[in-house]
Design an enzyme around this catalytic site. Structure first.
Site, PDB file in Angstrom:
ATOM      1  N   SER A 204       0.821  -1.202   0.098  1.00  0.00           N
ATOM      2  CA  SER A 204       0.125   0.106   0.042  1.00  0.00           C
ATOM      3  C   SER A 204       0.873   1.076   0.168  1.00  0.00           C
ATOM      4  O   SER A 204       1.948   1.436   0.578  1.00  0.00           O
ATOM      5  CB  SER A 204      -1.026   0.232   1.079  1.00  0.00           C
ATOM      6  OG  SER A 204      -1.571   1.257   1.267  1.00  0.00           O
TER       7      SER A 204
ATOM      8  N   TYR B  66      -1.621  -0.636  10.163  1.00  0.00           N
ATOM      9  CA  TYR B  66      -1.845  -0.950   8.785  1.00  0.00           C
ATOM     10  C   TYR B  66      -0.450  -1.019   8.020  1.00  0.00           C
ATOM     11  O   TYR B  66      -0.159  -1.713   7.510  1.00  0.00           O
ATOM     12  CB  TYR B  66      -2.934  -0.299   8.400  1.00  0.00           C
ATOM     13  CG  TYR B  66      -3.383  -0.783   6.693  1.00  0.00           C
ATOM     14  CD1 TYR B  66      -3.805  -1.786   6.385  1.00  0.00           C
ATOM     15  CD2 TYR B  66      -2.957   0.393   5.763  1.00  0.00           C
ATOM     16  CE1 TYR B  66      -4.248  -2.194   5.156  1.00  0.00           C
ATOM     17  CE2 TYR B  66      -3.275   0.194   4.230  1.00  0.00           C
ATOM     18  CZ  TYR B  66      -3.873  -1.249   4.054  1.00  0.00           C
ATOM     19  OH  TYR B  66      -4.075  -1.474   2.793  1.00  0.00           O
TER      20      TYR B  66
HETATM   21  N1  LIG Z   1      -8.904  -0.566  -1.399  1.00  0.00           N
HETATM   22  C1  LIG Z   1      -7.557   0.235  -1.123  1.00  0.00           C
HETATM   23  O1  LIG Z   1      -7.735   1.414  -1.104  1.00  0.00           O
HETATM   24  C2  LIG Z   1      -6.285  -0.432  -0.866  1.00  0.00           C
HETATM   25  C3  LIG Z   1      -5.002   0.414  -1.089  1.00  0.00           C
HETATM   26  C4  LIG Z   1      -3.961  -0.211  -0.711  1.00  0.00           C
HETATM   27  C5  LIG Z   1      -3.909  -1.384  -0.728  1.00  0.00           C
HETATM   28  N2  LIG Z   1      -5.054  -2.386  -0.622  1.00  0.00           N
HETATM   29  C6  LIG Z   1      -4.647  -3.817  -0.242  1.00  0.00           C
HETATM   30  O2  LIG Z   1      -5.384  -4.442  -1.395  1.00  0.00           O
HETATM   31  C7  LIG Z   1      -5.720  -5.736  -0.873  1.00  0.00           C
HETATM   32  C8  LIG Z   1      -6.952  -6.297  -1.370  1.00  0.00           C
HETATM   33  O3  LIG Z   1      -7.956  -5.332  -0.710  1.00  0.00           O
HETATM   34  P1  LIG Z   1      -9.066  -4.829  -1.622  1.00  0.00           P
HETATM   35  O4  LIG Z   1      -9.018  -3.361  -1.543  1.00  0.00           O
HETATM   36  O5  LIG Z   1      -9.505  -5.294  -2.665  1.00  0.00           O
HETATM   37  O6  LIG Z   1     -10.323  -4.962  -0.160  1.00  0.00           O
HETATM   38  P2  LIG Z   1     -11.533  -6.074  -0.082  1.00  0.00           P
HETATM   39  O7  LIG Z   1     -12.422  -5.913  -1.358  1.00  0.00           O
HETATM   40  O8  LIG Z   1     -11.927  -5.896   1.237  1.00  0.00           O
HETATM   41  O9  LIG Z   1     -10.961  -7.478  -0.385  1.00  0.00           O
HETATM   42  C9  LIG Z   1     -10.112  -7.985   0.779  1.00  0.00           C
HETATM   43  C10 LIG Z   1      -9.982  -9.285   0.433  1.00  0.00           C
HETATM   44  O10 LIG Z   1      -9.165 -10.107   1.228  1.00  0.00           O
HETATM   45  C11 LIG Z   1     -10.031 -11.278   1.644  1.00  0.00           C
HETATM   46  N3  LIG Z   1      -9.526 -11.655   3.112  1.00  0.00           N
HETATM   47  C12 LIG Z   1      -9.758 -10.896   4.220  1.00  0.00           C
HETATM   48  N4  LIG Z   1      -9.261 -11.577   5.242  1.00  0.00           N
HETATM   49  C13 LIG Z   1      -8.924 -12.824   4.892  1.00  0.00           C
HETATM   50  C14 LIG Z   1      -8.468 -14.014   5.472  1.00  0.00           C
HETATM   51  N5  LIG Z   1      -8.240 -14.020   6.854  1.00  0.00           N
HETATM   52  N6  LIG Z   1      -8.176 -15.076   4.782  1.00  0.00           N
HETATM   53  C15 LIG Z   1      -8.346 -14.975   3.402  1.00  0.00           C
HETATM   54  N7  LIG Z   1      -8.964 -14.087   2.844  1.00  0.00           N
HETATM   55  C16 LIG Z   1      -9.186 -12.720   3.523  1.00  0.00           C
HETATM   56  C17 LIG Z   1     -11.403 -10.943   1.642  1.00  0.00           C
HETATM   57  O11 LIG Z   1     -12.132 -12.100   1.522  1.00  0.00           O
HETATM   58  P3  LIG Z   1     -13.200 -12.806   2.663  1.00  0.00           P
HETATM   59  O12 LIG Z   1     -13.755 -11.755   3.466  1.00  0.00           O
HETATM   60  O13 LIG Z   1     -14.079 -13.612   1.596  1.00  0.00           O
HETATM   61  O14 LIG Z   1     -12.019 -13.709   3.214  1.00  0.00           O
HETATM   62  C18 LIG Z   1     -11.452 -10.234   0.377  1.00  0.00           C
HETATM   63  O15 LIG Z   1     -11.546 -10.946  -0.875  1.00  0.00           O
HETATM   64  C19 LIG Z   1      -5.353  -5.696   0.639  1.00  0.00           C
HETATM   65  O16 LIG Z   1      -4.327  -6.370   0.931  1.00  0.00           O
HETATM   66  C20 LIG Z   1      -5.403  -4.326   0.807  1.00  0.00           C
HETATM   67  O17 LIG Z   1      -4.725  -3.866   2.017  1.00  0.00           O
HETATM   68  C21 LIG Z   1      -6.264  -1.874  -0.918  1.00  0.00           C
END
Ligand SMILES: NC(=O)c1ccc[n+]([C@@H]2O[C@H](COP(=O)([O-])OP(=O)(O)OC[C@H]3O[C@@H](n4cnc5c(N)ncnc54)[C@H](OP(=O)(O)O)[C@@H]3O)[C@@H](O)[C@H]2O)c1
Length: 247
Positions: A143, A156
């Site tokens: 991130s 985080y």
């Molecule tokens: N959105 C942003 O602005 C942003 C920015 C920078 C980085 N990121 C990073 O991008 C990545 C994806 O996040 P996203 O933004 O796409 O959010 P999201 O839509 O909430 O997706 C998160 C994913 O992680 C899975 N997950 C959470 N806990 C888990 C566990 N214990 N075991 C297995 N799967 C798990 C969730 O699936 P289930 O709940 O079905 O398990 C979901 O598929 C993350 O690492 C996040 O930190 C996001």
């Protein structure tokens, strides 16, 4: 996919929504065979059905990345179904944002367990397969929170920078040409990530930022595809991808 045995086999954690789901869609459309993992079975199965209807080869693995055995099963699913695993995209993440003064020890532990331990579990699970095949690529979603340190994202960002550090050391330990590592740092992306924020004010702030300026998750998927599709002698170590208007 250039220089990879076509079609490549890619396992993706956190594929039930957001960036992971977009990455599964994008790579499957480009001919990859995908193994999609997360905890929400219904979401995984819906996505798998949709991708199969479009002609993709897809396997699912219900998993919690904080459990080592679940990552072993994800990797084994790829090997059993498709005979190999070329890329592991360790993308699952949670963001229990909030000020340190809140003392949200449970939230901090969850982020360490998912964002850091989950990636380590994936490395441990996939490494033997990558080494025995003679190639493999670790991709992870970190991130911009780790690049520009801001209030309320302390733990985080710490988990994301711990992963960045691990990936760089892994890169240096793997200069024999077998293993590639890529850390992708997105800024705000429109996903469900804000749902994991307990504090209502912080959750509303993150949601409004995502809705106002967040990238479509496909933008990050395209960046991941770019790294994966390079010839094997090219390693894209870091990608930073922000909305143009993000400060
Ligand atoms: N959105 C942003 O602005 C942003 C920015 C920078 C980085 N990121 C990073 O991008 C990545 C994806 O996040 P996203 O933004 O796409 O959010 P999201 O839509 O909430 O997706 C998160 C994913 O992680 C899975 N997950 C959470 N806990 C888990 C566990 N214990 N075991 C297995 N799967 C798990 C969730 O699936 P289930 O709940 O079905 O398990 C979901 O598929 C993350 O690492 C996040 O930190 C996001």
């Amino acid at each position: 996919m250039t220089d990879i045995d076509i079609p490549a086999v890619v396992a993706i954690t956190g594929a039930s929504s957001g960036i992971g789901e977009a990455t599964a869609r994008h790579l499957a459309a480009r001919g990859a065979r995908v193994v999609i993992g997360a905890r929400r079975t219904d979401r995984l199965e819906m996505l798998a059905d949709e991708l199969r209807a479009d002609g993709a080869e897809v396997a699912t693995a219900v998993l919690d990345v904080s459990r080592r055995a679940d990552l072993d099963r994800l990797v084994q699913t790829a090997v059993d179904r498709f005979g190999r695993l070329d890329v592991l995209v360790s993308n699952a993440g949670v963001s229990a944002l909030g000020p340190m003064a809140d003392g949200d020890v449970d939230g901090w532990s969850a982020m360490i367990d998912v964002n850091l331990r989950g990636v380590l579990n994936g490395i441990a699970a996939a490494m033997p397969v990558f080494r025995s095949q003679g190639n493999g690529h670790f991709v992870t979603t970190v991130s911009t929170a780790g690049l520009k340190i801001v209030p309320e994202m302390a733990v985080y960002a710490a988990t994301k920078n711990a992963v960045r550090t691990v990936m760089e050391a892994l890169r240096q330990e793997s200069t024999d040409g077998v293993i590639r590592t890529t850390s992708v740092s997105p800024g705000f992306v429109r996903t469900e990530l804000s749902d994991s924020i307990a504090d209502p004010d912080t959750r509303a702030w993150a949601r409004s930022k995502m809705d106002a300026i967040g990238l479509d998750p496909d933008a990050v998927a395209r960046a991941i595809a770019f790294a994966i599709e390079q010839p094997r002698d090219v390693e894209i170590g870091e990608i930073v991808i922000r909305p143009t208007v993000q400060d």
